[in-house]
Enzyme design. Structure first.
Site, PDB file in Angstrom:
ATOM      1  N   LYS A   1      45.469  41.268  39.371  1.00 37.46           N
ATOM      2  CA  LYS A   1      45.343  42.064  38.143  1.00 37.46           C
ATOM      3  C   LYS A   1      44.746  43.449  38.458  1.00 37.46           C
ATOM      4  O   LYS A   1      45.249  44.465  37.998  1.00 37.46           O
ATOM      5  CB  LYS A   1      44.470  41.330  37.112  1.00 37.46           C
ATOM      6  N   THR A   2      43.675  43.460  39.244  1.00 36.29           N
ATOM      7  CA  THR A   2      43.037  44.740  39.583  1.00 36.29           C
ATOM      8  C   THR A   2      43.993  45.595  40.402  1.00 36.29           C
ATOM      9  O   THR A   2      44.140  46.802  40.158  1.00 36.29           O
ATOM     10  CB  THR A   2      41.745  44.484  40.406  1.00 36.29           C
TER      11      THR A   2
HETATM   12  P1  ADP Z   1      42.437  39.892  40.397  1.00 36.45           P
HETATM   13  O1  ADP Z   1      42.078  41.248  39.849  1.00 36.45           O
HETATM   14  O2  ADP Z   1      43.537  39.235  39.621  1.00 36.45           O
HETATM   15  O3  ADP Z   1      41.240  38.982  40.564  1.00 36.45           O
HETATM   16  P2  ADP Z   1      43.038  41.387  42.820  1.00 36.45           P
HETATM   17  O4  ADP Z   1      43.961  42.430  42.287  1.00 36.45           O
HETATM   18  O5  ADP Z   1      41.635  41.813  43.100  1.00 36.45           O
HETATM   19  O6  ADP Z   1      43.044  40.107  41.883  1.00 36.45           O
HETATM   20  O7  ADP Z   1      43.731  40.800  44.148  1.00 36.45           O
HETATM   21  C1  ADP Z   1      42.999  40.091  45.130  1.00 36.45           C
HETATM   22  C2  ADP Z   1      43.531  40.404  46.516  1.00 36.45           C
HETATM   23  O8  ADP Z   1      44.817  39.827  46.650  1.00 36.45           O
HETATM   24  C3  ADP Z   1      43.694  41.901  46.804  1.00 36.45           C
HETATM   25  O9  ADP Z   1      42.948  42.240  47.929  1.00 36.45           O
HETATM   26  C4  ADP Z   1      45.134  42.123  47.161  1.00 36.45           C
HETATM   27  O10 ADP Z   1      45.215  42.616  48.465  1.00 36.45           O
HETATM   28  C5  ADP Z   1      45.759  40.757  47.172  1.00 36.45           C
HETATM   29  N1  ADP Z   1      46.950  40.738  46.320  1.00 36.45           N
HETATM   30  C6  ADP Z   1      46.970  40.418  45.004  1.00 36.45           C
HETATM   31  N2  ADP Z   1      48.217  40.446  44.533  1.00 36.45           N
HETATM   32  C7  ADP Z   1      49.016  40.774  45.566  1.00 36.45           C
HETATM   33  C8  ADP Z   1      50.439  40.945  45.694  1.00 36.45           C
HETATM   34  N3  ADP Z   1      51.247  40.737  44.645  1.00 36.45           N
HETATM   35  N4  ADP Z   1      50.932  41.289  46.902  1.00 36.45           N
HETATM   36  C9  ADP Z   1      50.095  41.454  47.952  1.00 36.45           C
HETATM   37  N5  ADP Z   1      48.753  41.286  47.896  1.00 36.45           N
HETATM   38  C10 ADP Z   1      48.216  40.954  46.720  1.00 36.45           C
END
Ligand code: ADP
Length: 349
Positions: free
Chosen positions: A77-78
């Site tokens: 999401k982030t």
């Molecule tokens: P959330 O905000 O949903 O908790 P994040 O955006 O912080 O998740 O993602 C966590 C980690 O996973 C990040 O470091 C990113 O590198 C990796 N990541 C998340 N989604 C993807 C994606 N679709 N492709 C590659 N890496 C991803």
């Protein structure tokens, strides 16, 4: 409306830069974040929608409509919010629901935004109501109402804030109040990833971090990553430790098998906390139904952590159901732990 004394806008330290954080995990996480839609693996439909919305907003020289992402932690999401801001050629400011204690905290952040900025609020379902109320007019009219003074002489002053895009992230969409939910133009659900998508994420991360990993090892690791990119990346780093210290530096299937066993991660990717949660319901509460607060007390884990981090994947895997009377482990959950369910025991009698 905000109750203010002398200074209507207080400064807060809750806004952090997108790349902030110096601990090892955060540094890795930022290094591995895809920077554009092409390197963001999976979530095809969401990406497709977003890229249309971005192109449309840019064509009309407008800000992007307020957007909310929902889904379990670590699904991206982030990262997606950062990509959106970058595609719109603007800055992303990050804060979270629990960090915004008072309406003034949010008012200060909003009035310091620049025209077109993105404001990312993580765990937006945990905003306090007086803070949330500030968002309503800010999102709709790009204005906030401040109450100056107290008692009979109090008066309301409306101040304008720059046009901005709010990006909310939540693990529990059902906790969002209706007035807040209705103010988002785009609502996007992030799904758990398929094993081949997780495998691609592992291979991509290994390339960035210069880690040698066999194809078979990447495939095996992908199956144990709870369908979640963050967990895949975390396991990859741990496997690198095992490979470098106990083997020849290359992550092979053998390294993955031994490494996962040492970390108590089972073949479905359940870690110690997941297994303890399931086992407790089975052994102490005959499989349920049992209430969240009771389980929380029994395993000494915070209710938010249980709801956000543990339960969604167990429900997805069919090990757990939520009923009006509480949480219940399914037959599949019992089988996974190698235990007999209450029904099985009755049948044996
Ligand atoms: P959330 O905000 O949903 O908790 P994040 O955006 O912080 O998740 O993602 C966590 C980690 O996973 C990040 O470091 C990113 O590198 C990796 N990541 C998340 N989604 C993807 C994606 N679709 N492709 C590659 N890496 C991803």
């Amino acid at each position: 409306m905000i109750e203010e004394e002398n200074n209507p806008i207080k400064s807060v330290g809750s806004v952090v830069g997108a790349q902030a954080g110096t601990d090892e995990a955060t540094v890795f996480e930022n290094k591995l974040r895809p920077k554009d839609f092409d390197s963001y693996i999976g979530q095809g439909e969401v990406k497709q929608n977003l890229s249309v919305f971005v192109r449309a907003a840019r064509k009309r020289s407008e800000t992007l409509d307020h957007t909310i992402f929902y889904g379990p932690p670590g699904l991206g999401k982030t990262t997606l919010s950062m990509i959106l801001a970058s595609e719109m050629g603007t800055e992303l400011r990050i804060t979270s629901g629990p960090a915004l204690e008072k309406p003034g905290d949010l008012a200060s952040i909003l009035s310091n935004l620049k025209e077109g900025d993105f404001l990312f609020i993580d765990e937006i379902h945990r905003l306090r109501m007086p803070v949330e109320e500030i968002l309503y007019t800010a999102m709709e009219d790009f204005a906030i109402d401040l109450v100056i003074g107290k008692g009979p002489s109090a008066r309301t002053m409306r101040i304008n804030v720059p046009r901005f895009t709010l990006v909310g992230a939540t693990t529990l969409m059902s906790r969002l109040s209706n007035p807040l939910r209705d103010r988002f133009g785009h609502v996007e659900k992030l799904r758990y990833y398929e094993p081949d998508e997780i495998q691609s994420i592992i291979v991509r991360s290994a390339e960035i971090l210069d880690i040698a990993i066999d194809e078979g090892a990447a495939k095996l690791l992908a199956k144990s990553a709870r369908a979640t990119p963050r967990i895949a990346n975390r396991l990859l780093r741990r496997m690198r430790d095992f490979a470098e210290i106990l083997h020849e530096g290359v992550i092979t299937e053998k390294v993955v098998r031994e490494g996962l066993a040492s970390l108590s991660v089972d073949k479905n990717g359940l870690d110690f906390a997941d297994q303890e949660y399931l086992r407790t319901i089975c052994e102490k509460f005959s499989g349920g139904p049992v209430g969240l607060s009771t389980i929380s007390a029994a395993i000494g884990e915070d209710e938010h952590t249980i709801e956000d981090m543990i339960e969604p994947f167990l429900i997805r895997e069919g090990f757990l159901t939520r009923t009006p009377r509480g949480r219940q482990v399914t037959d599949r959950g019992f089988q996974h732990l190698g235990l007999a369910s209450a029904d099985d025991q009755l049948r044996l009698v």
